[in-house]
Design a protein around this motif. Structure first.
Motif, mmCIF file in Angstrom:
data_model
loop_
_atom_site.group_PDB
_atom_site.id
_atom_site.type_symbol
_atom_site.label_atom_id
_atom_site.label_comp_id
_atom_site.label_asym_id
_atom_site.label_seq_id
_atom_site.Cartn_x
_atom_site.Cartn_y
_atom_site.Cartn_z
ATOM 1 N N UNK A 259 0.591 106.214 -43.927
ATOM 2 C CA UNK A 259 0.677 105.062 -43.026
ATOM 3 C C UNK A 259 1.721 104.063 -43.508
ATOM 4 N N UNK A 260 1.798 103.864 -44.819
ATOM 5 C CA UNK A 260 2.794 102.939 -45.374
ATOM 6 C C UNK A 260 4.202 103.421 -45.041
ATOM 7 N N UNK A 261 4.448 104.703 -45.211
ATOM 8 C CA UNK A 261 5.778 105.238 -44.925
ATOM 9 C C UNK A 261 6.121 105.117 -43.443
ATOM 10 N N UNK A 262 5.209 105.559 -42.580
ATOM 11 C CA UNK A 262 5.473 105.540 -41.135
ATOM 12 C C UNK A 262 5.616 104.108 -40.614
ATOM 13 N N UNK B 226 7.235 97.730 -30.475
ATOM 14 C CA UNK B 226 6.872 99.066 -30.960
ATOM 15 C C UNK B 226 5.983 98.948 -32.196
ATOM 16 N N UNK B 227 6.351 98.062 -33.115
ATOM 17 C CA UNK B 227 5.544 97.854 -34.318
ATOM 18 C C UNK B 227 4.148 97.359 -33.953
ATOM 19 N N UNK B 228 4.060 96.363 -33.073
ATOM 20 C CA UNK B 228 2.755 95.830 -32.681
ATOM 21 C C UNK B 228 1.912 96.895 -31.989
ATOM 22 N N UNK B 229 2.525 97.668 -31.106
ATOM 23 C CA UNK B 229 1.791 98.725 -30.401
ATOM 24 C C UNK B 229 1.238 99.746 -31.394
ATOM 25 N N UNK B 230 2.050 100.119 -32.384
ATOM 26 C CA UNK B 230 1.595 101.085 -33.375
ATOM 27 C C UNK B 230 0.471 100.504 -34.228
ATOM 28 N N UNK C 148 8.856 102.082 -41.821
ATOM 29 C CA UNK C 148 10.092 102.310 -41.068
ATOM 30 C C UNK C 148 10.094 101.476 -39.786
ATOM 31 N N UNK C 149 8.957 101.402 -39.076
ATOM 32 C CA UNK C 149 8.883 100.555 -37.877
ATOM 33 C C UNK C 149 9.099 99.090 -38.238
ATOM 34 N N UNK C 150 8.515 98.655 -39.348
ATOM 35 C CA UNK C 150 8.694 97.270 -39.791
ATOM 36 C C UNK C 150 10.159 97.003 -40.128
ATOM 37 N N UNK C 151 10.802 97.943 -40.812
ATOM 38 C CA UNK C 151 12.221 97.770 -41.156
ATOM 39 C C UNK C 151 13.061 97.582 -39.895
ATOM 40 N N UNK D 36 11.229 88.131 -42.480
ATOM 41 C CA UNK D 36 11.677 89.038 -43.539
ATOM 42 C C UNK D 36 10.710 89.136 -44.721
ATOM 43 N N UNK D 37 9.785 88.191 -44.852
ATOM 44 C CA UNK D 37 8.865 88.221 -45.988
ATOM 45 C C UNK D 37 7.579 88.989 -45.708
ATOM 46 N N UNK D 38 7.468 89.605 -44.542
ATOM 47 C CA UNK D 38 6.281 90.387 -44.186
ATOM 48 C C UNK D 38 6.467 91.804 -44.704
ATOM 49 N N UNK D 39 5.444 92.338 -45.366
ATOM 50 C CA UNK D 39 5.505 93.719 -45.852
ATOM 51 C C UNK D 39 4.547 94.593 -45.047
ATOM 52 N N UNK D 40 4.773 95.888 -45.107
ATOM 53 C CA UNK D 40 3.876 96.808 -44.416
ATOM 54 C C UNK D 40 2.485 96.764 -45.042
ATOM 55 N N UNK D 41 2.427 96.495 -46.337
ATOM 56 C CA UNK D 41 1.114 96.355 -46.985
ATOM 57 C C UNK D 41 0.369 95.162 -46.382
ATOM 58 N N UNK D 42 1.068 94.045 -46.151
ATOM 59 C CA UNK D 42 0.444 92.882 -45.504
ATOM 60 C C UNK D 42 -0.152 93.280 -44.159
#
Length: 191
Positions: free
Chosen positions: A128-131, A87-91, A134-137, A147-153
């Motif tokens: 985009x960071x917020x949406x 789901x994260x990759x698709x988004x 949550x998918x990343x979490x 676990x060390x990947x951030x949405x900013x990355x």
């Protein structure tokens, strides 16, 4: 957050004409489209444009807001997917494809924190960071991502790919392919 006063009908019409003209000019010339040309095409003076949009970034935010909100709604719809990693990759691929096919979006996200403009929490970047966060979490909870990947990355990677493919033939497909390559790596999988 203070509630914005309702605009007079003529002010609302000017605002809408400016955004429509900006959409057309940004589609042709990217994020650096001439503000004077946008005002001319909207049939307003430069002062009217600047009264509604005190900075270029504020205008870019208005142009891209609704479409970014659709991407965020898509992320929210994906929360219940059984495979959070996919789901994260698709988004992220959808964000990359949109950025690659929408002149000026990737550039405006880069400039988002550099210019005075709307409050940080109302920007397209913050949305985009917020949406995506949550998918990343959800993906991290299932062990689908490190676990060390951030949405900013991830959004920085998406933005770089969008910039690299913007305007090319088949930009959406190329952006999605490059993102998949970056995320999955160049290793072969054994079965």
């Amino acid at each position: 957050m203070a509630q914005e006063r309702p605009r007079r009908a003529d002010a609302r019409r000017n605002y809408d004409r400016i955004v429509a003209a900006a959409e057309a000019e940004i589609a042709r010339h990217g994020a650096d489209a001439s503000l004077e040309e946008i005002a001319r095409r909207a049939g307003v003076g430069s002062a009217t444009l600047h009264r509604h949009f005190p900075s270029r970034q504020a205008l870019l935010e208005a142009v891209f807001h609704d479409r970014v909100e659709l991407l965020c709604a898509r992320a929210r719809e994906m929360h219940d997917r059984p495979d959070a990693g996919n789901a994260l990759l698709e988004w992220l691929q959808a964000v990359a494809a949109y950025g690659a096919t929408t002149r000026g979006l990737a550039r405006s996200l880069l400039d988002g924190g550099r210019e005075a403009g709307p409050p940080r929490d109302s920007t397209c970047e913050a949305m985009l960071i917020e949406a995506g966060g949550e998918l990343l979490r959800l993906a991290a909870e299932t062990g689908a991502v490190r676990p060390d990947v951030s949405i900013i990355d991830l959004l920085t990677l998406v933005n770089a790919i969008s910039l690299a493919t913007e305007g090319s033939t088949g930009a959406a497909g190329e952006a999605a392919r490059l993102l998949r390559l970056a995320v999955e790596g160049v290793r072969t999988t054994t079965r």
